[in-house]
Structure formats: structure tokens, C-alpha cells
Design a protein around this motif. Structure first.
Motif, mmCIF file in Angstrom:
data_model
loop_
_atom_site.group_PDB
_atom_site.id
_atom_site.type_symbol
_atom_site.label_atom_id
_atom_site.label_comp_id
_atom_site.label_asym_id
_atom_site.label_seq_id
_atom_site.Cartn_x
_atom_site.Cartn_y
_atom_site.Cartn_z
ATOM 1 N N PRO A 272 0.810 -1.220 0.000
ATOM 2 C CA PRO A 272 0.000 0.000 0.000
ATOM 3 C C PRO A 272 0.839 1.264 0.000
ATOM 4 O O PRO A 272 2.026 1.259 0.344
ATOM 5 C CB PRO A 272 -0.781 -0.112 1.312
ATOM 6 N N HIS A 273 0.176 2.363 -0.364
ATOM 7 C CA HIS A 273 0.768 3.678 -0.185
ATOM 8 C C HIS A 273 0.792 4.028 1.305
ATOM 9 O O HIS A 273 0.053 3.451 2.112
ATOM 10 C CB HIS A 273 -0.048 4.740 -0.931
ATOM 11 N N VAL A 274 1.616 4.993 1.659
ATOM 12 C CA VAL A 274 1.697 5.467 3.039
ATOM 13 C C VAL A 274 0.342 6.047 3.450
ATOM 14 O O VAL A 274 -0.284 6.793 2.689
ATOM 15 C CB VAL A 274 2.799 6.543 3.159
ATOM 16 N N PRO A 275 -0.156 5.728 4.652
ATOM 17 C CA PRO A 275 -1.474 6.208 5.085
ATOM 18 C C PRO A 275 -1.449 7.668 5.549
ATOM 19 O O PRO A 275 -1.559 7.971 6.749
ATOM 20 C CB PRO A 275 -1.818 5.258 6.229
ATOM 21 N N GLU A 276 -1.324 8.573 4.595
ATOM 22 C CA GLU A 276 -1.391 10.013 4.876
ATOM 23 C C GLU A 276 -1.662 10.728 3.554
ATOM 24 O O GLU A 276 -1.556 10.141 2.487
ATOM 25 C CB GLU A 276 -0.086 10.523 5.487
ATOM 26 N N HIS A 277 -2.023 12.028 3.637
ATOM 27 C CA HIS A 277 -2.312 12.820 2.435
ATOM 28 C C HIS A 277 -3.215 12.021 1.490
ATOM 29 O O HIS A 277 -2.918 11.843 0.319
ATOM 30 C CB HIS A 277 -1.023 13.228 1.727
ATOM 31 N N ARG B 13 13.597 11.021 13.794
ATOM 32 C CA ARG B 13 12.577 11.815 13.117
ATOM 33 C C ARG B 13 11.595 10.906 12.377
ATOM 34 O O ARG B 13 10.378 11.080 12.461
ATOM 35 C CB ARG B 13 13.228 12.783 12.122
ATOM 36 N N LEU B 14 12.129 9.916 11.669
ATOM 37 C CA LEU B 14 11.272 8.989 10.940
ATOM 38 C C LEU B 14 10.490 8.082 11.884
ATOM 39 O O LEU B 14 9.373 7.659 11.562
ATOM 40 C CB LEU B 14 12.107 8.160 9.971
ATOM 41 N N LEU B 15 11.079 7.815 13.052
ATOM 42 C CA LEU B 15 10.370 7.007 14.044
ATOM 43 C C LEU B 15 9.138 7.751 14.561
ATOM 44 O O LEU B 15 8.048 7.181 14.682
ATOM 45 C CB LEU B 15 11.308 6.660 15.195
ATOM 46 N N THR B 16 9.298 9.043 14.820
ATOM 47 C CA THR B 16 8.162 9.869 15.249
ATOM 48 C C THR B 16 7.091 9.909 14.168
ATOM 49 O O THR B 16 5.889 9.773 14.445
ATOM 50 C CB THR B 16 8.632 11.298 15.574
ATOM 51 N N LEU B 17 7.528 10.079 12.929
ATOM 52 C CA LEU B 17 6.597 10.129 11.804
ATOM 53 C C LEU B 17 5.860 8.801 11.643
ATOM 54 O O LEU B 17 4.642 8.772 11.395
ATOM 55 C CB LEU B 17 7.359 10.471 10.519
ATOM 56 N N ALA B 18 6.574 7.700 11.793
ATOM 57 C CA ALA B 18 5.959 6.384 11.659
ATOM 58 C C ALA B 18 4.878 6.177 12.718
ATOM 59 O O ALA B 18 3.818 5.603 12.439
ATOM 60 C CB ALA B 18 7.018 5.295 11.771
ATOM 61 N N ARG B 19 5.127 6.667 13.918
ATOM 62 C CA ARG B 19 4.129 6.527 14.988
ATOM 63 C C ARG B 19 2.912 7.412 14.734
ATOM 64 O O ARG B 19 1.778 7.043 15.055
ATOM 65 C CB ARG B 19 4.779 6.840 16.333
ATOM 66 N N GLU B 20 3.128 8.575 14.156
ATOM 67 C CA GLU B 20 2.003 9.440 13.792
ATOM 68 C C GLU B 20 1.140 8.777 12.717
ATOM 69 O O GLU B 20 -0.092 8.880 12.738
ATOM 70 C CB GLU B 20 2.513 10.792 13.292
ATOM 71 N N ARG B 21 1.787 8.114 11.795
ATOM 72 C CA ARG B 21 1.049 7.445 10.722
ATOM 73 C C ARG B 21 0.218 6.277 11.251
ATOM 74 O O ARG B 21 -0.786 5.897 10.627
ATOM 75 C CB ARG B 21 2.013 6.965 9.642
ATOM 76 N N LYS B 22 0.596 5.721 12.370
ATOM 77 C CA LYS B 22 -0.199 4.651 12.984
ATOM 78 C C LYS B 22 -1.607 5.137 13.268
ATOM 79 O O LYS B 22 -2.591 4.439 12.995
ATOM 80 C CB LYS B 22 0.477 4.172 14.265
ATOM 81 N N ASP B 23 -1.724 6.354 13.809
ATOM 82 C CA ASP B 23 -3.041 6.907 14.110
ATOM 83 C C ASP B 23 -3.820 7.212 12.833
ATOM 84 O O ASP B 23 -5.036 6.995 12.774
ATOM 85 C CB ASP B 23 -2.895 8.180 14.950
ATOM 86 N N GLU B 24 -3.123 7.717 11.806
ATOM 87 C CA GLU B 24 -3.804 8.007 10.547
ATOM 88 C C GLU B 24 -4.304 6.732 9.890
ATOM 89 O O GLU B 24 -5.403 6.692 9.335
ATOM 90 C CB GLU B 24 -2.868 8.763 9.607
ATOM 91 N N ALA C 182 -5.263 4.050 11.351
ATOM 92 C CA ALA C 182 -6.429 3.543 12.072
ATOM 93 C C ALA C 182 -7.718 4.109 11.484
ATOM 94 O O ALA C 182 -8.754 3.423 11.429
ATOM 95 C CB ALA C 182 -6.316 3.889 13.550
ATOM 96 N N THR C 183 -7.648 5.364 11.007
ATOM 97 C CA THR C 183 -8.819 5.996 10.398
ATOM 98 C C THR C 183 -8.922 5.671 8.910
ATOM 99 O O THR C 183 -9.963 5.195 8.432
ATOM 100 C CB THR C 183 -8.755 7.519 10.580
ATOM 101 N N LYS D 107 -9.481 -2.093 8.978
ATOM 102 C CA LYS D 107 -9.348 -3.347 8.228
ATOM 103 C C LYS D 107 -7.907 -3.825 8.132
ATOM 104 O O LYS D 107 -7.651 -4.941 7.680
ATOM 105 C CB LYS D 107 -9.942 -3.172 6.830
ATOM 106 N N ALA D 108 -6.975 -2.973 8.514
ATOM 107 C CA ALA D 108 -5.552 -3.322 8.524
ATOM 108 C C ALA D 108 -4.857 -2.383 9.497
ATOM 109 O O ALA D 108 -5.384 -1.323 9.850
ATOM 110 C CB ALA D 108 -4.949 -3.204 7.129
ATOM 111 N N VAL D 109 -3.662 -2.758 9.900
ATOM 112 C CA VAL D 109 -2.934 -2.021 10.937
ATOM 113 C C VAL D 109 -1.569 -1.596 10.432
ATOM 114 O O VAL D 109 -0.883 -2.348 9.729
ATOM 115 C CB VAL D 109 -2.761 -2.902 12.199
ATOM 116 N N TRP D 110 -1.185 -0.361 10.772
ATOM 117 C CA TRP D 110 0.169 0.158 10.584
ATOM 118 C C TRP D 110 0.729 0.344 11.989
ATOM 119 O O TRP D 110 0.205 1.119 12.780
ATOM 120 C CB TRP D 110 0.116 1.486 9.828
#
Length: 346
Positions: A51-56, A101-112, A114-115, A120-123
């Protein structure tokens, strides 16, 4: 009176996906490919459905997400109809995280995720230690683990789709008469021909090289590290790839660029350090000018359509591409995202 409702040129993933969606709706379908099933890039080795990154979020990402979610039921139905395995499995993926920096970003994407992924899948972000002996080295000690990524065996999947189409009464042949509405799913050569016909570039071919190693990691997640895909398959092999070459002389030759890929993969994944290479492959993938699939009406050809440009994402997009193209070809219902339409590449 035509005995075929839809003629499809090209027995790769897009052509066969359109054929399958059409025959399921009762259409009489004929697939024509002089080279046979999966003879082009759909007959490769890698098979990463990522998949694409779960953002934007945008229409392209939403379309791909829907297709990836459809895939499990889709390939189960194809396998039941054909009696052949596609090698499909939603086994997930690991990606190393290089710095804080990328670790912080990866954790932020976890919440995105979820929405956006609708539960149906987990990051997730997990310690390397959770995947002993398999996870790639990570400077932070963490990897991104998503459960949306899947794998399949491209060759087996193409044969399974062709078998399913035939089981429903469709034809898959190397030469035959064109009848009914026509879909052009002719890969990179089709993009070059269309560019010449229209007098402007609408897409091109990008060569890729990949390899298959003998190593049994069947149920483990695939890896994406150092720009490489490392995919365990169901048959005790691991596929690695790939190169991206805009300029090439021989579309099917393997060279030092692939040897570099193999060397880097052994560093990224020590588990395959001594795994023997059992096959090397090279082929050309169709890349539309927009990098998105090119779907819709063929310019200035009534009742002709295009399904092309599945650059690196053809198998992941295939299930939904088949559905929207069947909507258009059989029912005149256009649900294709604007960025995917043929006009976007003209």
C-alpha cells in the motif's frame, strides 16, 4: 452477429482482470495475446502488493486500498473457479526506521492508518526483536509493520485468472478475430504504439530485473529495505527485486545491475545470505505518464477502451481495475478516478 461481447488484447494482469469481471457479469469474452498468458511483466517474480503510506489521502490511495482489501476474496474466488493457486497471502510487511525523526513520523502514521484504513488493517511500529532472525537491521531498533501488504506469485496468479475466465466460458487465445467492444491492455508496447499514434508521449516501458532464491520463509512478512522488495512465497522461495531502468537495449537480459540487487538483499536480510539463486528474470513494465494506471475510452475509437500503465502496482490494483472497467465497457458507467483516466496522460 458477433458471438463475443468483449475482445481484450493482452493476457497480463489488467487484461485478465477485466476479462474476469466481464465474464462474471455474463459477458462473452475473448482474450487475445500472441505471446501467451503472463508473457510480459505479469510473468515476473516479485509479487509485492504493497500500500501507499497512510497520509495525504487521495483518490489513487483510496482506489488502491479498496483493491487490496478486495484481494483476499477476489483471489479465493479465482482459485475456486480455476482450481489453481495464485500464491496469494496477506502476510504483511516490515520496513526499518532509520532515525528518530522517521520514528516519530511512523508513529504518527499509525493513528492516521487507524482511520484511513477503516480498521481493516494495521500500521504499527514494533521492536526488531519481535521478528528474530528475519527483520532487517534498523538503526533505531524499530520496524514499521503493516498488515495490509500482501504477496502473490505473478505467474501463478496470471494462470489462475486465465483458468477462471475459461472456466466461466471465456476464451484465452493467441490469435483470433476481434469482435464486440475492444479493450487494449497491451503493456509497454501498447503505450509506445499509442504515443506514436497520438504524436506525443503518453507512457513508456521501464525495465526491471529480479531474482528468485531457494529459502523457505513462507509465513513471514515481506521486507522493504534499501529500496528492495524481499518477498517469501508459498513454494519455499524468496523473490527479490527490482531495478528500474528507463534506458535499455535488451528488455529481457540480466546483468550486473541485478547482481547488485542480490548482493544488497543478502546484506539487508542475513537469513538469505547463503540462499542459492534459482532464477534471474528481466522484463519491461508499462509506466503511464502520470505513473497512475491509464483507464478509460480509447481516443477517437468508439467502443474501444484502454487498461494499461500498471507500473509496479498492477497486481495490487487489478481487482478493482477489472471492476471499474467492466462498469464502463458493459454498462457505460464511468467510476474511474480522474487521475486514472486516459485524458490525464494526454
Amino acid at each position: 452477429m458477433a458471438i463475443v461481447d468483449v475482445t481484450i488484447y493482452g493476457a497480463g494482469i489488467f487484461g485478465l482482470s477485466v476479462a474476469w469481471s466481464c465474464v462474471k457479469r455474463g459477458a462473452k469474452v475473448r482474450v487475445i495475446d500472441p505471446y501467451g498468458v503472463g508473457a510480459g511483466s505479469s510473468g515476473g517474480l516479485v509479487g509485492a502488493l504493497a500500500p501507499h503510506v497512510p497520509e495525504h489521502w487521495n483518490a489513487k490511495k483510496a482506489f488502491q486500498f479498496d483493491s487490496l482489501i478486495m484481494a483476499e476474496d477476489y483471489w479465493r474466488e479465482v482459485e475456486a473457479a480455476s482450481g489453481l493457486s495464485s500464491g496469494y497471502g496477506r502476510t504483511g510487511r516490515l520496513q526499518p526506521v532509520a532515525d528518530e525523526r522517521l520514528l516519530t513520523l511512523a508513529r504518527e502514521r499509525k493513528d492516521e492508518a487507524a482511520t484511513l484504513w477503516q480498521g481493516k488493517a494495521v500500521w504499527d511500529v514494533r521492536p526488531v526483536a519481535d521478528f528474530p532472525g528475519w527483520a532487517p537491521d534498523s538503526a533505531t531498533g524499530y520496524v514499521i509493520h503493516d498488515t495490509l501488504t500482501a504477496r502473490m506469485n505473478p505467474r501463478r496468479a496470471a494462470k489462475a485468472l486465465a483458468g477462471a475466465v475459461q472456466a466461466k466460458g471465456g476464451e484465452v487465445v493467441q490469435e483470433a478475430q476481434e469482435e464486440g467492444r475492444v479493450v487494449w491492455a497491451t503493456g509497454w508496447r501498447g503505450l509506445e504504439a499509442l504515443s506514436q499514434e497520438l504524436g506525443k508521449p503518453v507512457g513508456n516501458g521501464v525495465k526491471g530485473q529480479s531474482a528468485m532464491l531457494r529459502h523457505d520463509a513462507t509465513d513471514l512478512p515481506q521486507l522493504f529495505a534499501d529500496a528492495l522488495h524481499i518477498i517469501p512465497h508459498t513454494d519455499g522461495t524468496v523473490a527479490i527485486g527490482s531495478t528500474s531502468e528507463r534506458e535499455f537495449d535488451d528488455p529481457t537480459s540480466c546483468d550486473d545491475a541485478l547482481e547488485d540487487v542480490i548482493t544488497r538483499a543478502r546484506v539487508v536480510c542475513p537469513a538469505i545470505k547463503n540462499a542459492p539463486v534459482i532464477e534471474r528474470w528481466a522484463g519491461v513494465r508499462p509506466r503511464a505518464k502520470t505513473r497512475a494506471p491509464m483507464l478509460g475510452h480509447y481516443p477517437d475509437r468508439p467502443d474501444h477502451f484502454i487498461a494499461n500503465g500498471g507500473f509496479k502496482i498492477g497486481f495490487g490494483m487489478g481487482p478493482k481495475v477489472g471492476e471499474v472497467m467492466a462498469d464502463l465497457v458493459l454498462e457505460g458507467c464511468d467510476t474511474i478516478p480522474e487521475d486514472f483516466k486516459v485524458a490525464a496522460s494526454l
